[in-house]
Scaffold this motif. Structure first.
Motif, PDB file in Angstrom:
ATOM      1  N   GLN A  47      90.379  22.149  34.529  1.00 11.11           N
ATOM      2  CA  GLN A  47      91.809  22.186  34.172  1.00 11.11           C
ATOM      3  C   GLN A  47      92.698  21.741  35.337  1.00 11.11           C
ATOM      4  N   ARG A  48      92.356  20.617  35.912  1.00 15.01           N
ATOM      5  CA  ARG A  48      93.167  20.048  36.994  1.00 15.01           C
ATOM      6  C   ARG A  48      93.467  18.600  36.613  1.00 15.01           C
ATOM      7  N   CYS A  49      94.706  18.167  36.910  1.00 14.62           N
ATOM      8  CA  CYS A  49      95.019  16.782  36.578  1.00 14.62           C
ATOM      9  C   CYS A  49      94.158  15.837  37.389  1.00 14.62           C
ATOM     10  N   THR A  50      93.687  16.294  38.561  1.00 13.68           N
ATOM     11  CA  THR A  50      92.861  15.450  39.425  1.00 13.68           C
ATOM     12  C   THR A  50      91.365  15.682  39.224  1.00 13.68           C
ATOM     13  N   ALA A  51      90.990  16.383  38.164  1.00  9.82           N
ATOM     14  CA  ALA A  51      89.554  16.597  37.935  1.00  9.82           C
ATOM     15  C   ALA A  51      88.870  15.257  37.671  1.00  9.82           C
TER      16      ALA A  51
ATOM     17  N   PRO B 278     100.617  11.633  50.382  1.00  6.69           N
ATOM     18  CA  PRO B 278     101.345  11.153  49.198  1.00  6.69           C
ATOM     19  C   PRO B 278     100.493  11.379  47.945  1.00  6.69           C
ATOM     20  N   PHE B 279     101.153  11.716  46.845  1.00 12.36           N
ATOM     21  CA  PHE B 279     100.420  11.996  45.602  1.00 12.36           C
ATOM     22  C   PHE B 279     101.203  11.403  44.452  1.00 12.36           C
ATOM     23  N   GLN B 280     100.611  10.443  43.745  1.00  8.67           N
ATOM     24  CA  GLN B 280     101.347   9.718  42.724  1.00  8.67           C
ATOM     25  C   GLN B 280     100.410   9.148  41.681  1.00  8.67           C
TER      26      GLN B 280
ATOM     27  N   PHE C 271     100.889  25.136  33.864  1.00  4.45           N
ATOM     28  CA  PHE C 271     100.169  26.412  33.879  1.00  4.45           C
ATOM     29  C   PHE C 271      99.072  26.469  34.931  1.00  4.45           C
ATOM     30  N   ASN C 272      98.524  25.301  35.326  1.00  6.02           N
ATOM     31  CA  ASN C 272      97.315  25.387  36.154  1.00  6.02           C
ATOM     32  C   ASN C 272      97.563  25.734  37.622  1.00  6.02           C
ATOM     33  N   TYR C 273      98.791  25.484  38.091  1.00  2.00           N
ATOM     34  CA  TYR C 273      99.201  25.931  39.433  1.00  2.00           C
ATOM     35  C   TYR C 273     100.621  26.477  39.334  1.00  2.00           C
ATOM     36  N   PRO C 274     100.819  27.595  38.655  1.00  2.00           N
ATOM     37  CA  PRO C 274     102.195  28.063  38.424  1.00  2.00           C
ATOM     38  C   PRO C 274     102.925  28.419  39.720  1.00  2.00           C
TER      39      PRO C 274
ATOM     40  N   ASN D 271     101.692  27.227  43.128  1.00  2.00           N
ATOM     41  CA  ASN D 271     101.653  26.108  44.065  1.00  2.00           C
ATOM     42  C   ASN D 271     102.476  24.915  43.625  1.00  2.00           C
ATOM     43  N   LEU D 272     102.392  24.565  42.341  1.00  2.00           N
ATOM     44  CA  LEU D 272     103.171  23.403  41.894  1.00  2.00           C
ATOM     45  C   LEU D 272     104.633  23.773  41.637  1.00  2.00           C
ATOM     46  N   ALA D 273     104.957  25.062  41.761  1.00  2.51           N
ATOM     47  CA  ALA D 273     106.373  25.453  41.774  1.00  2.51           C
ATOM     48  C   ALA D 273     106.912  25.308  43.200  1.00  2.51           C
TER      49      ALA D 273
ATOM     50  N   PRO E 282      88.401  13.291  43.576  1.00  2.00           N
ATOM     51  CA  PRO E 282      89.861  13.256  43.663  1.00  2.00           C
ATOM     52  C   PRO E 282      90.446  14.635  43.979  1.00  2.00           C
ATOM     53  N   ALA E 283      91.576  14.650  44.654  1.00  2.00           N
ATOM     54  CA  ALA E 283      92.283  15.898  44.965  1.00  2.00           C
ATOM     55  C   ALA E 283      93.678  15.538  45.432  1.00  2.00           C
ATOM     56  N   ARG E 284      94.600  16.451  45.166  1.00  2.00           N
ATOM     57  CA  ARG E 284      95.989  16.225  45.585  1.00  2.00           C
ATOM     58  C   ARG E 284      96.144  16.448  47.084  1.00  2.00           C
ATOM     59  N   GLY E 285      95.496  17.499  47.595  1.00  3.67           N
ATOM     60  CA  GLY E 285      95.700  17.903  48.983  1.00  3.67           C
ATOM     61  C   GLY E 285      94.937  17.043  49.951  1.00  3.67           C
ATOM     62  N   PRO E 286      95.163  17.239  51.275  1.00  5.37           N
ATOM     63  CA  PRO E 286      96.150  18.113  51.887  1.00  5.37           C
ATOM     64  C   PRO E 286      97.561  17.782  51.388  1.00  5.37           C
TER      65      PRO E 286
ATOM     66  N   MET F 297     107.611  12.829  38.253  1.00  4.26           N
ATOM     67  CA  MET F 297     106.755  13.249  37.147  1.00  4.26           C
ATOM     68  C   MET F 297     105.301  13.118  37.560  1.00  4.26           C
ATOM     69  N   GLU F 298     104.571  14.193  37.365  1.00  2.00           N
ATOM     70  CA  GLU F 298     103.125  14.090  37.525  1.00  2.00           C
ATOM     71  C   GLU F 298     102.517  14.514  36.209  1.00  2.00           C
ATOM     72  N   LEU F 299     101.946  13.551  35.490  1.00  4.41           N
ATOM     73  CA  LEU F 299     101.454  13.842  34.151  1.00  4.41           C
ATOM     74  C   LEU F 299      99.925  13.825  34.136  1.00  4.41           C
TER      75      LEU F 299
ATOM     76  N   VAL G 141      97.932  31.280  49.213  1.00  2.08           N
ATOM     77  CA  VAL G 141      97.929  30.997  50.659  1.00  2.08           C
ATOM     78  C   VAL G 141      98.340  29.537  50.896  1.00  2.08           C
ATOM     79  N   ARG G 142      97.760  28.638  50.102  1.00  3.04           N
ATOM     80  CA  ARG G 142      98.096  27.205  50.199  1.00  3.04           C
ATOM     81  C   ARG G 142      99.601  27.021  49.971  1.00  3.04           C
ATOM     82  N   SER G 143     100.158  27.819  49.081  1.00  2.00           N
ATOM     83  CA  SER G 143     101.587  27.711  48.782  1.00  2.00           C
ATOM     84  C   SER G 143     102.433  28.137  49.980  1.00  2.00           C
TER      85      SER G 143
HETATM   86  O1  G3H Z   1      96.672  19.646  38.244  1.00  2.00           O
HETATM   87  C1  G3H Z   1      97.244  18.915  39.035  1.00  2.00           C
HETATM   88  C2  G3H Z   1      97.284  19.196  40.452  1.00  2.00           C
HETATM   89  O2  G3H Z   1      98.312  18.482  41.078  1.00  2.00           O
HETATM   90  C3  G3H Z   1      95.965  18.924  41.115  1.00  2.00           C
HETATM   91  O3  G3H Z   1      95.931  19.528  42.347  1.00  2.00           O
HETATM   92  O4  G3H Z   1      93.944  18.347  43.292  1.00  2.00           O
HETATM   93  O5  G3H Z   1      94.855  20.412  44.354  1.00  2.00           O
HETATM   94  O6  G3H Z   1      93.671  20.546  42.174  1.00  2.00           O
HETATM   95  P1  G3H Z   1      94.524  19.719  43.077  1.00  2.00           P
END
Ligand code: G3H
Length: 478
Positions: free
Chosen positions: A285-289, A446-448, A157-160, A162-164, A438-442, A252-254, A104-106
């Motif tokens: 399993q989130r980069c922003t965990a 900006p997310f960097q 893999f963690n947002y195949p 949404n991050l696509a 931490p979180a990427r959204g909304p 790049m988001e690593l 839905v977010r996608s």
């Molecule tokens: O895993 C990396 C994502 O960009 C994090 O997104 O903060 O919505 O989980 P999120």
């Protein structure tokens, strides 16, 4: 023999001439769930050819028409939320509810991108020459934003899904064509998402989805001379890609090692709720965990106690049952996490819960009294294991945070906004959240990341801009 899902090129679903496939292992059952085509380098070449041709006419398609197609794709994506979510559950063990939310977010992201695109791409600049010394008002400069060409999107893999779409939608609205290389775990969810774009009626060749082994086509794709931009989200591979890539823009988001700094005056219930949500949602399993808690000694006992009470309530089990903690994505990931836990054990960390693992399923674990000589103080587990480091000053917390190779996000909990602002300024990370995890959204924010956490900035507006180039036309008056 189970069906091998086809890849998408030239507006059609195709079988690879390699005759080979890649298996997708269900993290829960640890059995093969799906198979996808192992595409060849020759097939990549063909996709690039078609992509180049399609892009030329797409760039001339009126912006409002591009937006209209994206809105259509967004609506179809939302209609398909349940079957796509089912794939996410099977391929990446995302809890069922979160899997639906991802889709839905996608859809919302794609729509927002279409709207934002017509606004920001619909205007350019007009400059006059006489503001620069020595010039008369005899030159008028008009600028507009033009597409880059082919954008290569590589989501993790963690947002195949949404991050696509966070790469696909900005690329398309800006007039680029798009080649997607989905992660192996998540490839079928991504193919289903691409099917929604197919149903929306985008021109042939504009969007392609190539599946296969990274070892066979990974470098071939990222080094391909036809690619004009790479948008990548994932781990260390991103560093390798950026070292080898040609003269093209990179997004790049690593990784991250997001720190949570807790001051004495913080609302400790709010802190505990955010540590648990930030540290353990999708099993970490989130980069922003939240990946390390830096808490002032005077409140540490209370924080640990409150977090433990919440950890005890987390449900552990299969994603189909919407458990909070589900199996981590692969066996090798589980083994890596276990390595960090063992190292912490040997070096004397306090285990707040017993360490427990069955297959890829790891029970949530809070490690107290972690010290800087332990690997988990610095490394990213990408699993449900969270270290707590007790600090005696704010400076100590900031120092630990800034000594990391990563700099994605961080957070600080305090009721003193002045202190929070000073700490935010001092933290070397792309974003600092005050009084929240931490979180990427909304997704329009900006997310960097800085340092090893990334290159460039994402978020809808920044991604659209990044996937364009400025073009100037100068009118010279006599
Ligand atoms: O895993 C990396 C994502 O960009 C994090 O997104 O903060 O919505 O989980 P999120």
């Amino acid at each position: 023999e189970s069906e091998v899902f086809k890849y998408y090129a030239d507006g059609e679903w195709k079988t690879s001439s390699s005759g080979k496939s890649v298996s997708i292992i269900n993290p829960t059952s640890r059995k093969t769930q799906y198979k996808v085509q192992a595409c060849t380098q020759e097939e990549v070449n063909k996709v690039m050819e078609a992509s180049k041709v399609a892009q030329k006419s797409w760039a001339k398609t009126p912006l409002w028409k591009r937006a209209e197609l994206l809105h259509k794709a967004a609506a179809i994506l939302k209609e398909h939320k349940h079957p796509i979510a089912e794939c996410l559950v099977k391929e990446i063990a995302k809890p069922a509810k979160d899997a639906v939310t991802e889709v839905v977010r996608s859809g919302d992201l794609v729509s927002y991108c279409a709207e934002e695109g017509v606004r920001i791409l619909g205007e350019g600049k007009f400059l006059v020459s006489d503001s620069f010394p020595g010039n008369d008002r005899t030159k008028y400069c008009l600028t507009s934003k033009i597409p880059l060409g082919i954008v290569l999107a590589i989501p993790p893999f963690n947002y195949p899904v949404n991050l696509a779409v966070s790469k696909i939608a900005p690329a398309l609205i800006a007039g680029n064509s798009l080649v997607l290389k989905p992660p192996t775990q998540g490839a079928v969810s991504a193919l289903h998402m691409i099917h929604c774009f197919h149903l929306a009626g985008f021109p042939k060749g504009l969007i392609s989805c190539i599946t296969g082994k990274g070892s066979e086509i990974g470098d071939f794709l990222t080094l391909h001379p036809a690619v004009n931009c790479i948008s990548f989200t994932g781990g260390d591979t991103g560093i390798a890609i950026s070292k080898k890539a040609g003269m093209i823009p990179l997004q790049m988001e690593l990784g991250g090692k997001d720190a949570c700094i807790v001051l004495e005056d913080a609302d400790l219930d709010l802190v505990a709720a955010n540590i648990v949500k930030g540290g353990f949602s999708y099993s970490g399993q989130r980069c922003t965990a939240v990946k390390v808690v830096l808490v002032m000694e005077s409140v540490a006992d209370t924080v640990v106690e409150k977090v433990n009470a919440k950890v005890a309530k987390l449900t552990v089990g299969p994603p189909e049952e919407n458990c909070d903690i589900t199996p981590v994505v692969t066996e090798s990931s589980a083994n890596f996490i276990e390595g960090l836990v063992k190292d912490a054990k040997e070096k004397g960390a306090t285990f707040c819960q017993e360490y427990k693992r069955e297959g890829n399923l790891i029970w949530p674990l809070l490690l107290d009294n972690v010290r800087p000589d332990m690997r988990i103080a610095w490394e990213e587990p990408f699993g449900p294991v969270l270290p707590v480091i007790r600090i005696n000053s704010v400076e100590e917390g900031i120092h630990h945070c800034n000594a990391s190779n990563f700099g994605l996000q961080g957070c600080v909990f305090t009721k003193d906004i002045n202190k929070a602002m000073l700490i935010s300024d001092a933290m070397e990370s792309g974003t600092v959240q005050i009084n929240s995890a931490p979180a990427r959204g909304p997704d329009h924010f900006p997310f960097q990341g800085i340092k090893d956490s990334g290159i460039g900035s994402q978020g809808i507006t920044n991604s659209i801009t990044m996937m364009t180039k400025i073009k100037s036309t100068v009118i010279n008056l006599p």
